[in-house]
Motif scaffolding. Structure first.
Motif, PDB file in Angstrom:
ATOM      1  N   UNK A 136      -3.334 -11.067   2.068  1.00 13.39           N
ATOM      2  CA  UNK A 136      -4.236  -9.913   1.821  1.00 13.39           C
ATOM      3  C   UNK A 136      -3.361  -8.512   2.169  1.00 13.39           C
ATOM      4  N   UNK A 137      -2.516  -8.580   2.997  1.00 21.38           N
ATOM      5  CA  UNK A 137      -1.442  -7.426   3.266  1.00 21.38           C
ATOM      6  C   UNK A 137      -0.479  -7.356   2.089  1.00 21.38           C
ATOM      7  N   UNK A 138      -0.028  -8.335   1.371  1.00 21.29           N
ATOM      8  CA  UNK A 138       0.442  -8.400   0.136  1.00 21.29           C
ATOM      9  C   UNK A 138      -0.087  -7.388  -0.610  1.00 21.29           C
ATOM     10  N   UNK A 139      -1.452  -7.823  -1.007  1.00 21.17           N
ATOM     11  CA  UNK A 139      -2.277  -7.118  -2.062  1.00 21.17           C
ATOM     12  C   UNK A 139      -2.470  -5.495  -1.592  1.00 21.17           C
ATOM     13  N   UNK A 140      -3.065  -5.411  -0.449  1.00 20.46           N
ATOM     14  CA  UNK A 140      -2.827  -4.024  -0.024  1.00 20.46           C
ATOM     15  C   UNK A 140      -1.685  -3.186  -0.125  1.00 20.46           C
ATOM     16  N   UNK A 141      -0.651  -3.523   0.268  1.00 21.43           N
ATOM     17  CA  UNK A 141       0.663  -2.913   0.335  1.00 21.43           C
ATOM     18  C   UNK A 141       0.975  -2.848  -1.351  1.00 21.43           C
ATOM     19  N   UNK A 142       0.768  -3.446  -1.853  1.00 20.54           N
ATOM     20  CA  UNK A 142       0.794  -3.559  -3.733  1.00 20.54           C
ATOM     21  C   UNK A 142      -0.101  -2.202  -4.133  1.00 20.54           C
ATOM     22  N   UNK A 202       2.884   1.772   6.076  1.00 21.34           N
ATOM     23  CA  UNK A 202       3.555   1.196   7.247  1.00 21.34           C
ATOM     24  C   UNK A 202       4.079   1.609   8.305  1.00 21.34           C
ATOM     25  N   UNK A 203       4.508   2.819   8.441  1.00 23.48           N
ATOM     26  CA  UNK A 203       5.068   3.664   9.334  1.00 23.48           C
ATOM     27  C   UNK A 203       4.077   3.913  10.408  1.00 23.48           C
ATOM     28  N   UNK A 204       3.022   4.083  10.111  1.00 21.27           N
ATOM     29  CA  UNK A 204       1.611   4.388  10.901  1.00 21.27           C
ATOM     30  C   UNK A 204       0.792   3.204  11.309  1.00 21.27           C
ATOM     31  N   UNK A 205       0.712   2.115  10.166  1.00 19.51           N
ATOM     32  CA  UNK A 205      -0.077   1.060  10.647  1.00 19.51           C
ATOM     33  C   UNK A 205       0.784  -0.028  10.135  1.00 19.51           C
ATOM     34  N   UNK A 206       1.692  -0.626  10.894  1.00 24.25           N
ATOM     35  CA  UNK A 206       2.639  -1.915  10.526  1.00 24.25           C
ATOM     36  C   UNK A 206       1.656  -3.106  10.250  1.00 24.25           C
ATOM     37  N   UNK A 247       1.627   0.899  -2.866  1.00 25.59           N
ATOM     38  CA  UNK A 247       2.679   1.187  -3.837  1.00 25.59           C
ATOM     39  C   UNK A 247       2.385   1.761  -5.120  1.00 25.59           C
ATOM     40  N   UNK A 248       1.267   1.429  -5.640  1.00 23.90           N
ATOM     41  CA  UNK A 248       0.869   1.693  -6.781  1.00 23.90           C
ATOM     42  C   UNK A 248       0.173   3.186  -6.775  1.00 23.90           C
ATOM     43  N   UNK A 249      -0.189   3.460  -5.596  1.00 24.50           N
ATOM     44  CA  UNK A 249      -0.905   4.602  -5.305  1.00 24.50           C
ATOM     45  C   UNK A 249       0.231   5.661  -4.975  1.00 24.50           C
ATOM     46  N   UNK A 250       1.262   5.211  -4.569  1.00 16.69           N
ATOM     47  CA  UNK A 250       2.444   6.352  -4.234  1.00 16.69           C
ATOM     48  C   UNK A 250       2.361   6.804  -2.754  1.00 16.69           C
ATOM     49  N   UNK A 251       1.574   5.708  -2.108  1.00 19.87           N
ATOM     50  CA  UNK A 251       1.730   5.746  -0.330  1.00 19.87           C
ATOM     51  C   UNK A 251       3.019   5.164  -0.011  1.00 19.87           C
ATOM     52  N   UNK A 252       3.494   4.293  -0.399  1.00 16.17           N
ATOM     53  CA  UNK A 252       4.747   3.681  -0.017  1.00 16.17           C
ATOM     54  C   UNK A 252       5.595   3.393  -1.384  1.00 16.17           C
ATOM     55  N   UNK A 253       6.895   3.156  -1.000  1.00 12.39           N
ATOM     56  CA  UNK A 253       7.872   2.693  -2.305  1.00 12.39           C
ATOM     57  C   UNK A 253       8.273   1.584  -2.134  1.00 12.39           C
ATOM     58  N   UNK A 269     -10.839   3.719   3.474  1.00 14.34           N
ATOM     59  CA  UNK A 269     -10.162   3.233   2.260  1.00 14.34           C
ATOM     60  C   UNK A 269      -8.594   2.783   2.955  1.00 14.34           C
ATOM     61  N   UNK A 270      -8.230   1.752   2.571  1.00 19.67           N
ATOM     62  CA  UNK A 270      -6.947   1.241   2.969  1.00 19.67           C
ATOM     63  C   UNK A 270      -5.737   1.771   2.180  1.00 19.67           C
ATOM     64  N   UNK A 271      -6.069   2.336   0.994  1.00 17.89           N
ATOM     65  CA  UNK A 271      -5.080   2.883   0.177  1.00 17.89           C
ATOM     66  C   UNK A 271      -5.251   4.361   0.670  1.00 17.89           C
ATOM     67  N   UNK A 272      -4.517   4.818   1.644  1.00 17.81           N
ATOM     68  CA  UNK A 272      -4.508   5.972   2.369  1.00 17.81           C
ATOM     69  C   UNK A 272      -3.261   5.959   2.928  1.00 17.81           C
ATOM     70  N   UNK A 273      -2.787   7.290   3.176  1.00 19.90           N
ATOM     71  CA  UNK A 273      -1.436   7.504   3.996  1.00 19.90           C
ATOM     72  C   UNK A 273      -1.541   7.087   5.454  1.00 19.90           C
ATOM     73  N   UNK A 274      -2.669   7.204   5.935  1.00 18.04           N
ATOM     74  CA  UNK A 274      -2.980   6.627   7.432  1.00 18.04           C
ATOM     75  C   UNK A 274      -2.442   5.179   7.580  1.00 18.04           C
TER      76      UNK A 274
END
Length: 111
Positions: free
Chosen positions: A96-102, A56-60, A105-111, A48-53
């Motif tokens: 694709x990155x914009x989509x994954x980061x979105x 952005x601080x771990x996988x920029x 964000x929805x999953x609460x992994x990033x703000x 899963x890419x929607x995961x804390x790993x």
């Protein structure tokens, strides 16, 4: 010149071109979802890419560009190595990155 730019804008809107996240969703579905899941939530083939790993601080973002271009040696998960993904431009990966980061964000992994 202004007329040409306005015409381009009208054509772009009429053709349904959306935000980078919307285009990223389409590109993700076509190129990534088979392994990473339709909502980047993982499958039996990839993590899963929607995961804390993958925050952005771990996988920029540059790690996603690198993964697509060069592949990835398995290091966090036991799915095996990820091969490079042919046929995607740098702009495609940006979307694709914009989509994954979105999704992150929805999953609460990033703000």
């Amino acid at each position: 010149m202004a007329i040409a730019l306005n015409l381009l804008l009208i054509v772009t809107i009429a053709c349904g071109a959306g935000s980078p996240e919307q285009e990223g969703e389409r590109l993700f579905a076509d190129n990534c979802a088979r392994c990473h899941g339709a909502a980047a939530d993982g499958t039996l083939l990839g993590p899963p890419l929607v995961h804390r790993i993958y925050e952005p601080g771990h996988h920029a973002d540059f790690t996603f560009y690198n993964a697509v271009k060069n592949g990835v040696v398995s290091h966090h998960w036991d799915f095996g190595d990820m091969p490079p993904v042919a046929g995607l431009s740098e702009d495609d990966v940006t979307q694709i990155i914009a989509y994954v980061r979105g999704l992150q964000r929805e999953g609460g992994i990033i703000r």
